[in-house]
Structures are given as C-alpha cells and as structure tokens.
Design a protein around this motif. Structure first.
Motif, PDB file in Angstrom:
ATOM      1  N   VAL A 253    -128.814  88.416  40.115  1.00  0.00           N
ATOM      2  CA  VAL A 253    -128.300  87.092  39.787  1.00  0.00           C
ATOM      3  C   VAL A 253    -127.104  87.233  38.849  1.00  0.00           C
ATOM      4  O   VAL A 253    -127.148  88.015  37.894  1.00  0.00           O
ATOM      5  N   ILE A 254    -126.027  86.482  39.143  1.00  0.00           N
ATOM      6  CA  ILE A 254    -124.839  86.534  38.288  1.00  0.00           C
ATOM      7  C   ILE A 254    -124.886  85.394  37.266  1.00  0.00           C
ATOM      8  O   ILE A 254    -125.048  84.231  37.639  1.00  0.00           O
ATOM      9  N   ASP A 255    -124.767  85.755  36.000  1.00  0.00           N
ATOM     10  CA  ASP A 255    -124.702  84.760  34.935  1.00  0.00           C
ATOM     11  C   ASP A 255    -123.258  84.232  34.895  1.00  0.00           C
ATOM     12  O   ASP A 255    -122.345  84.938  34.489  1.00  0.00           O
ATOM     13  N   GLN A 256    -123.072  82.980  35.369  1.00  0.00           N
ATOM     14  CA  GLN A 256    -121.715  82.441  35.526  1.00  0.00           C
ATOM     15  C   GLN A 256    -120.990  82.284  34.190  1.00  0.00           C
ATOM     16  O   GLN A 256    -119.763  82.327  34.124  1.00  0.00           O
ATOM     17  N   GLU A 257    -121.749  82.111  33.120  1.00  0.00           N
ATOM     18  CA  GLU A 257    -121.135  81.993  31.794  1.00  0.00           C
ATOM     19  C   GLU A 257    -120.451  83.307  31.396  1.00  0.00           C
ATOM     20  O   GLU A 257    -119.373  83.314  30.826  1.00  0.00           O
ATOM     21  N   ARG A 258    -121.121  84.411  31.706  1.00  0.00           N
ATOM     22  CA  ARG A 258    -120.597  85.720  31.315  1.00  0.00           C
ATOM     23  C   ARG A 258    -119.576  86.279  32.302  1.00  0.00           C
ATOM     24  O   ARG A 258    -118.742  87.106  31.928  1.00  0.00           O
ATOM     25  N   CYS A 259    -119.677  85.876  33.568  1.00  0.00           N
ATOM     26  CA  CYS A 259    -118.815  86.434  34.616  1.00  0.00           C
ATOM     27  C   CYS A 259    -117.352  86.154  34.314  1.00  0.00           C
ATOM     28  O   CYS A 259    -116.970  85.032  34.000  1.00  0.00           O
ATOM     29  N   THR A 260    -116.523  87.221  34.390  1.00  0.00           N
ATOM     30  CA  THR A 260    -115.096  87.043  34.129  1.00  0.00           C
ATOM     31  C   THR A 260    -114.309  86.963  35.440  1.00  0.00           C
ATOM     32  O   THR A 260    -113.084  86.889  35.417  1.00  0.00           O
ATOM     33  N   GLY A 261    -115.013  87.021  36.566  1.00  0.00           N
ATOM     34  CA  GLY A 261    -114.341  86.936  37.867  1.00  0.00           C
ATOM     35  C   GLY A 261    -113.539  88.162  38.220  1.00  0.00           C
ATOM     36  O   GLY A 261    -112.580  88.084  38.976  1.00  0.00           O
ATOM     37  N   CYS A 262    -113.928  89.355  37.734  1.00  0.00           N
ATOM     38  CA  CYS A 262    -113.125  90.563  37.944  1.00  0.00           C
ATOM     39  C   CYS A 262    -113.239  91.101  39.378  1.00  0.00           C
ATOM     40  O   CYS A 262    -112.473  91.965  39.779  1.00  0.00           O
ATOM     41  N   LYS A 263    -114.237  90.647  40.126  1.00  0.00           N
ATOM     42  CA  LYS A 263    -114.354  90.969  41.545  1.00  0.00           C
ATOM     43  C   LYS A 263    -114.958  92.339  41.848  1.00  0.00           C
ATOM     44  O   LYS A 263    -115.138  92.697  43.023  1.00  0.00           O
ATOM     45  N   LYS A 264    -115.245  93.153  40.823  1.00  0.00           N
ATOM     46  CA  LYS A 264    -115.720  94.512  41.084  1.00  0.00           C
ATOM     47  C   LYS A 264    -117.013  94.515  41.895  1.00  0.00           C
ATOM     48  O   LYS A 264    -117.180  95.294  42.834  1.00  0.00           O
TER      49      LYS A 264
END
Lengths: 69, 393
Positions: free
Chosen positions: A33-44
């Motif tokens: 699960v991706i925590d959208q608050e923490r995600c920086t959208g780096c795409k890796k």
C-alpha cells in the motif's frame, strides 16, 4: 503524478518498498500500500514492479485516488 | 510456546540470513528469538535455489532432505543461440536446493541451539531507550507485543524495514535492482545436470534468463532485468515471451515475482545494538544476482560477532563493526569489482555477446573457469582493467 497498487495483481514481493526513498510503501499480508501523504511521485516503484501492479493516477481526480473501487 | 520478555539477540526475518545469524549467535551462547512475518518459514520461495558446493559447504553440511538436484556444470547461451558449456572440472559442482525445507532446517538447527521462533510476527517498529535501540514492537497474529533485546538483527529482505527504522539509508537505485519473475515449470526438456543461462539485450535487458533443473523434467525458469531499460515491459512479460519461445510445451507449477539488490554492500551494516544481514545489507553477488553463499557466510559471521557481544556485554557499533570488517575483507572488495563488471557485461551489444561465445568455445573446456570467462569478456576494455585494479588496491 501519484501511484497506486492494484491489490489483485500485487505479488507482495516488496520490490516497490525496496526502492522507495521516502519510505511511503507498507507491505501487508495481502498487498503493498502506498501512503499518499509520504509519496513524492518519484515513479521508481512504477518502473521496477516485476508484475506491473502499480498504476499512475491523476491526483486531480479524487475518485482515482480511492483504494475502494 | 513460551516467549521471554528479553533476548540478547532478536532476529527479524527467517530466511538463510536470519537463520544463520540466529544459529551462530545461539551456538556462541546468546539467547535468541527469530521473528517471521509470514505464516511459514521458507515460503514463498523467491529464489532460483542454486548454490555452489564450495559456497554451501563452507557454512553447512549438505543434507539430502533439502537438496533437489546435483549440478555438474553450466551452459551459457548467446543471443544467436550459440551455447558454451562450463564443465565441472573448471567451475566445480553445486546444488539446486529445496529452499522451503532448507530455510526451515537452518531455523531448526538454531532452535536445537536454544533459539526461540515465532511466525506470523510482523515487526512494525523499533523500541528506543535514551536514544538507543532496545527491542522491537510487533504484531503476533493481531495482538501487539513487544520484546526487548540487546541486539536487533535486520534480516528482512531488500525492503529492509529494520534498517530504515534505525535511520540507515537502504533504498536501492534503479540500476541496482533486478526485477525478477520465475516459474516452476514441468514438461520441459533440458540437460538436468546443468544450470542454463540465457543472455541478450532483447531477451533480458540488464540481466539474464535462467533454467535451473530441480529434477529430470522440472526446473526453476526465471528472468532478472533492469526494468528501467525494458521500455515498459515487466519481468513477467519478458519471462512469458522467453518461456513461450524456449519451452512451448511447458506446464506451470508455480509463479513468483521479486527483486534482487545488485548493489554493493551498504556503507553501514551495523549501528549501536543493530546489525543488517543478507538482502537487507545488499550482500548479493552483483553480476549473478546469486545471494545464497554470500549470505550464509554473512549470517555466520554476524551470528558469531553477536554471540561475542553477548558474552562481553558490549553492543556498541564499535564492537559490532567487527562483522562489517570481516565481511569487507572476505567479500567486500570482490563485490565492488563484480559491481563494476556488471555495468560492462550487461552493456555488451548482442553481436559482441555472440562473438564472445565463439571466443569462449576456442578455450579448452577444462581451462574455462569463471575467472577466464570474465578475463575474456573484459579483454577489450583496457580502461576497465585500470578501474578494477583501483578497486583492489
């Protein structure tokens, strides 16, 4: 751009979490699960997922961001 | 099944890294607890299961219970199909393991030495006291629990949660993670005593495909790729293409995905009250992506140092670093060289790989060692040789 994990496709291998610099991905018993608050959208995670279980979502559309669909 | 409130060593993860650390810490007198997130030790098997006899026997006695097949050489396939055999007299022999039995057997040995084990125990945080690590918080089934420890060992795979919780930078760059996918296939025809490796920039960009026979007509057939270079194709997509071309009659027994850290070892694999081992510490061979022999060795040293630490009551980074020093001396330099080689080998254009296979086939088979293979491969890269020398000295 933000990213979401398609639970049905996820093999729970943890590869996405291994490349996530901001530590935004948690692995549960059934999916990652991706925590959208923490995600920086780096795409890796999107680039390396071995089964293509990560999808790009449009942050302007809140319905796409929901994990309940 | 009684668990104490306190252990000298709490090991997070029950793979070969965690199991060996637990075994050798317990052998050296430490009280040890192994915590495993999954319901069962050894499953799922995210591994091609190959190991050389040398790599295995320096750490463990081979046991028929967990050996699926005996391997007496390798076969390399260039993109045009030219193959080149590596024979046992030159490269030694090896085994294909049954990892689900192997992992459990190591933990069983640790248990015989007194280690406790919990499965369905998901560690979600470290415990701290006066700024120092003093244990872990975990969910056992759904119940939150804590256990105190003098040393926490992170043997929790490439995501390395424990390392992150301790503040170490463990995330992998896109050139240092092989995305992998593997089937266990049956109804295939392969020389069962050889490990088969397939190369090519179309077939497996930044990596290779493999077929490791587990018996006469069953094999682990997988692929590892740098997905940054696959123009949107996943490891699974490329594996499906490979299987349909090479094993069109195959039937699938199982499928698994995963990743292999093909980086050099983390700069810091110890801290006060903390050690990282295995994939969590990035101890895999960067060229082959093979981890078993390196990781058995790393677990053994980490366990011995943890045992000594428990005896002397010194859990400082200064003491635990002894593990990092031994690792660096025995494997660290070699790993740095292989990491550089990886960049060269997996950037060879297909024509050059085809030529290389032809050149290798002119070398007498008994002289074709892995060293000879690498030497031949880099002969046309004088600059690389200089760089490799720099790593060594």
């Amino acid at each position: 751009m933000k990213y979401r994990i398609i639970a049905e496709q996820c093999d729970i291998c943890g590869s996405c979490a291994a490349v996530c610099a901001p530590d935004a991905i948690k692995i549960s018993e059934f999916t990652a699960v991706i925590d959208q608050e923490r995600c920086t959208g780096c795409k890796k995670c999107f680039i390396i997922c071995p089964v293509g279980a990560i999808t790009e979502v449009n942050i302007m559309n809140p319905r796409e961001m929901s994990d309940e669909d | 099944m009684k668990i104490k409130n306190f252990y000298d060593v709490v090991v997070v993860g029950s793979g070969p890294a965690g199991g060996m650390t637990a075994l050798y810490a317990a052998k050296n007198g430490a009280s040890v607890l192994i915590l495993e997130r999954d319901r069962e030790i050894g499953l799922p098997v995210r591994c091609a299961e190959g190991i050389s006899r040398k790599g295995l026997t320096q750490c463990l006695e081979p046991d028929e219970r967990w050996i699926a097949n005996h391997i007496e050489g390798g076969k390399l396939y260039a993109p045009n199909g030219t193959s080149c055999e590596l024979i046992v007299e030159a490269i030694g022999d090896g085994f294909i393991l049954e990892r689900k039995i192997f992992d459990a057997a190591i933990c069983q040995l640790a248990a015989e030495e007194g280690a406790d084990i919990l499965t369905k125990a998901d560690v979600y945080d470290l415990m701290w006291e006066n700024g120092e690590i003093c244990g872990v918080k975990f969910r056992h089934f759904t119940t939150p629990k804590t256990v105190k420890a003098n040393i926490v060992v992170g043997a929790d795979g490439p995501e390395s949660r424990i390392g992150r919780m301790a503040g170490l930078k463990t995330d992998l760059g896109l050139n240092d993670i092989e995305s992998t996918a593997q089937y266990v296939l049956t109804n295939i025809s392969l020389e069962p005593h050889l490990c088969h490796f397939y190369f090519g920039n179309e077939l497996a960009p930044g990596g290779y495909a493999w077929a490791f026979p587990k018996s006469k007509n069953m094999a682990n057939v997988g692929i590892g790729v740098i997905q940054k270079r696959t123009s949107g194709k996943t490891a699974k997509d490329l594996l499906d293409r490979f299987v349909s071309e090479h094993f069109p009659e195959a039937k699938v027994i199982s499928f698994i995905a995963g990743s292999v850290p093909t980086a050099v070892t983390l700069e810091k694999i110890t801290a006060d009250h903390l050690m990282l081992v295995g994939d969590a510490a990035h101890q895999v061979n960067p060229v082959t992506g093979g981890g078993l022999s390196n990781i058995l060795f790393a677990g053994k040293i980490a366990g011995e140092v943890a045992g000594e630490a428990a005896k002397t009551k010194d859990f400082s980074n200064k003491f635990l670093k002894k593990y990092q020093k031994i690792w660096g001396k025995e494997k660290g330099n070699q790993q740095k060289v292989l990491h550089k080689l990886k960049e060269i080998i997996f950037n060879f254009p297909d024509e050059k790989l085809n030529d290389l296979a032809d050149t290798l086939n002119t070398i007498p088979k008994e002289k074709l060692t892995l060293k000879e293979l690498f030497k031949t491969a880099i002969r046309e890269h004088p600059l690389l040789v200089a760089e490799l020398v720099r790593v060594y000295f």
